[in-house]
Design an enzyme around this catalytic site. Structure first.
Site, PDB file in Angstrom:
ATOM      1  N   ARG A 109      -1.807  15.212  62.840  1.00  0.00           N
ATOM      2  CA  ARG A 109      -0.729  16.195  63.361  1.00  0.00           C
ATOM      3  C   ARG A 109      -0.907  16.355  64.797  1.00  0.00           C
ATOM      4  O   ARG A 109      -2.063  17.037  65.226  1.00  0.00           O
ATOM      5  CB  ARG A 109      -0.629  17.503  62.686  1.00  0.00           C
ATOM      6  N   HIS A 136       8.596  13.280  61.616  1.00  0.00           N
ATOM      7  CA  HIS A 136       7.759  13.920  60.489  1.00  0.00           C
ATOM      8  C   HIS A 136       8.029  12.913  59.309  1.00  0.00           C
ATOM      9  O   HIS A 136       8.692  13.249  58.362  1.00  0.00           O
ATOM     10  CB  HIS A 136       8.270  15.250  60.185  1.00  0.00           C
ATOM     11  N   GLN A 139       7.395  14.225  55.617  1.00  0.00           N
ATOM     12  CA  GLN A 139       8.333  15.132  55.043  1.00  0.00           C
ATOM     13  C   GLN A 139       9.730  14.461  54.459  1.00  0.00           C
ATOM     14  O   GLN A 139      10.165  14.873  53.548  1.00  0.00           O
ATOM     15  CB  GLN A 139       8.587  16.275  56.168  1.00  0.00           C
ATOM     16  N   ASP A 235      16.130  23.181  60.003  1.00  0.00           N
ATOM     17  CA  ASP A 235      14.654  23.231  60.072  1.00  0.00           C
ATOM     18  C   ASP A 235      14.709  24.633  61.288  1.00  0.00           C
ATOM     19  O   ASP A 235      15.828  24.965  61.631  1.00  0.00           O
ATOM     20  CB  ASP A 235      14.186  21.953  60.812  1.00  0.00           C
ATOM     21  N   CYS A 275      12.183  22.035  55.300  1.00  0.00           N
ATOM     22  CA  CYS A 275      10.901  21.570  55.320  1.00  0.00           C
ATOM     23  C   CYS A 275       9.816  22.711  55.255  1.00  0.00           C
ATOM     24  O   CYS A 275       8.547  22.200  54.687  1.00  0.00           O
ATOM     25  CB  CYS A 275      10.536  20.747  56.499  1.00  0.00           C
ATOM     26  N   ARG A 303       5.545  16.935  48.554  1.00  0.00           N
ATOM     27  CA  ARG A 303       4.529  16.393  49.841  1.00  0.00           C
ATOM     28  C   ARG A 303       3.511  15.930  49.222  1.00  0.00           C
ATOM     29  O   ARG A 303       2.938  14.682  49.621  1.00  0.00           O
ATOM     30  CB  ARG A 303       4.137  17.474  50.659  1.00  0.00           C
TER      31      ARG A 303
HETATM   32  N1  NVA Z   1      10.304  20.850  63.383  1.00  0.00           N
HETATM   33  C1  NVA Z   1       9.127  21.565  62.902  1.00  0.00           C
HETATM   34  C2  NVA Z   1       8.517  21.299  61.642  1.00  0.00           C
HETATM   35  C3  NVA Z   1       7.547  21.970  60.923  1.00  0.00           C
HETATM   36  C4  NVA Z   1       7.091  21.572  59.451  1.00  0.00           C
HETATM   37  C5  NVA Z   1       7.977  21.534  63.829  1.00  0.00           C
HETATM   38  O1  NVA Z   1       7.745  20.617  64.591  1.00  0.00           O
HETATM   39  O2  NVA Z   1       7.402  22.665  64.120  1.00  0.00           O
HETATM   40  N1   CP Z   2       6.698  21.013  56.183  1.00  0.00           N
HETATM   41  C1   CP Z   2       5.284  21.178  56.813  1.00  0.00           C
HETATM   42  O1   CP Z   2       5.030  20.260  57.560  1.00  0.00           O
HETATM   43  O2   CP Z   2       4.638  22.341  56.667  1.00  0.00           O
HETATM   44  P1   CP Z   2       3.505  22.619  57.502  1.00  0.00           P
HETATM   45  O3   CP Z   2       3.629  23.074  59.046  1.00  0.00           O
HETATM   46  O4   CP Z   2       2.905  24.123  56.811  1.00  0.00           O
HETATM   47  O5   CP Z   2       2.428  21.679  57.128  1.00  0.00           O
END
Ligand code: NVA
Ligand code: CP
Length: 320
Positions: A109, A136, A139, A235, A275, A303
């Site tokens: 990540r 992502h 997800q 989101d 998500c 997930r």
């Molecule tokens: N769009 C959000 C998704 C978090 C799971 C982010 O990138 O923070």
């Molecule tokens: N939806 C998702 O990726 O959640 P986290 O940021 O908690 O991993």
């Protein structure tokens, strides 16, 4: 990798797999999830190790990959920028060379997609995108499986992996990593995304990495995007890494809150997904996310099941 398996594969974007691979994966998810629910041991990844590298916060991604890997008999190594040499300027390429000599699979990540691509280019083992600024994919894999589970599963548990084909997914909110990945999924799996974002936060087909612009339609009014939709999803207004824009975004996104009025324009059997993490009263009202059309908890749980199928596929190829 299993002897006889051909090329090593990474999963860096949704479009890294073809439609028929998704059909296979969704079948595997159903089987893996059923076994898990029946407390049947399934440990095809004994002696395999997954390294998880987090440069941003996480709850779901961390727990789902870690629990999933242990359930399959493997183990995990958890690294963050702060507690590894990644945070002290060791080149990403060197980290990739070293880490991938010791583990079988890497999940990352991070921020820019180019970072995960550079890592993958120097990795000896498959690399999975656990979220970047642009995409992502894990997800969306879970979201689509959740749709199949809810709307494409017979009473006997037979799934129709194509059940989203021809359907409409309404995206209300930021033109972010989730929105881009929905567009890639629409192009591959044959559905349409109705996208409504405030001006200045639009999706960009180039960044989304799609060729067919017919897979999405843009709506100025979020209510119109929801009209007739089979699935409504949103989101956070401010994704990780963009916190400095928080106040500007709060103002710009004020009308992009999925509430009961918006859901009423969607099909009566429409589902709501998010998500997570969610901010009730911002991108979604409490009565929608906690209401009967919301499937966010199944979506979060899935997930783990989809990623177990993904790890199995990347390490062992097709089973049977
Ligand atoms: N769009 C959000 C998704 C978090 C799971 C982010 O990138 O923070
Ligand atoms: N939806 C998702 O990726 O959640 P986290 O940021 O908690 O991993």
């Amino acid at each position: 990798m299993k002897p006889g398996m051909s090329l090593m594969r990474h999963y860096l974007q949704f479009k890294d797999f073809r439609a028929e691979e998704y059909a296979y994966l969704f079948e595997r998810v159903a089987t893996i999830k059923r076994r898990f629910k029946n407390y049947e041991k399934y440990q095809p990844l004994v002696d395999r190790t997954l390294a998880m590298i987090f440069e941003k916060a996480s709850t779901r991604t961390r727990v789902s990959f870690e629990a999933g890997m242990y359930q399959m008999g493997g183990s995990v190594v958890h690294l963050t920028t702060g507690d590894s040499q990644l945070g002290r300027a060791e080149p990403l390429e060197d980290s990739a060379r070293v880490i991938s000599r010791m583990v079988d699979l890497v999940m990352i990540r991070t921020f820019e997609q180019t970072k995960i691509e550079r890592f993958a280019a120097h990795s000896r083992v498959p690399v999975i995108n656990g979220l970047t600024n642009e995409y992502h994919p894990c997800q969306i894999l879970a979201d689509i499986y959740t749709y199949i589970e809810q709307r494409g599963t017979s009473a006997r548990g037979v799934i129709d992996p194509d059940c989203l084909k021809g359907k409409v997914v309404a995206w209300v909110g930021d033109g972010n990593n989730m929105a881009n990945t929905w567009l890639q999924a629409a192009e591959i799996l044959g559905f349409t995304v109705h996208v409504s974002t405030p001006s200045g936060y639009e999706v960009d087909a180039k960044v989304a990495g799609i060729n067919n612009r017919d897979c999405y339609k843009v709506f100025k009014d979020p209510m119109e995007a929801c009209r007739g939709a089979d699935l409504v999803t949103t989101d956070v207004w401010t994704s990780m890494g963009y916190e400095a824009e928080n106040e500007t975004r709060r103002k710009a996104f004020a009308d992009w809150c999925v509430d009961a009025e918006m859901m009423a324009l969607a099909r009566p059997d429409a589902l709501f997904m998010h998500c997570l993490p969610a901010h009730r009263g911002e991108e979604v009202s409490a009565d929608v996310i906690d209401g009967p059309q919301s499937v966010v908890w199944d979506e979060a749980e899935n997930r783990m099941h989809v990623q177990k199928a993904l790890m199995e596929y990347l390490l062992l190829g097709r089973i049977g």
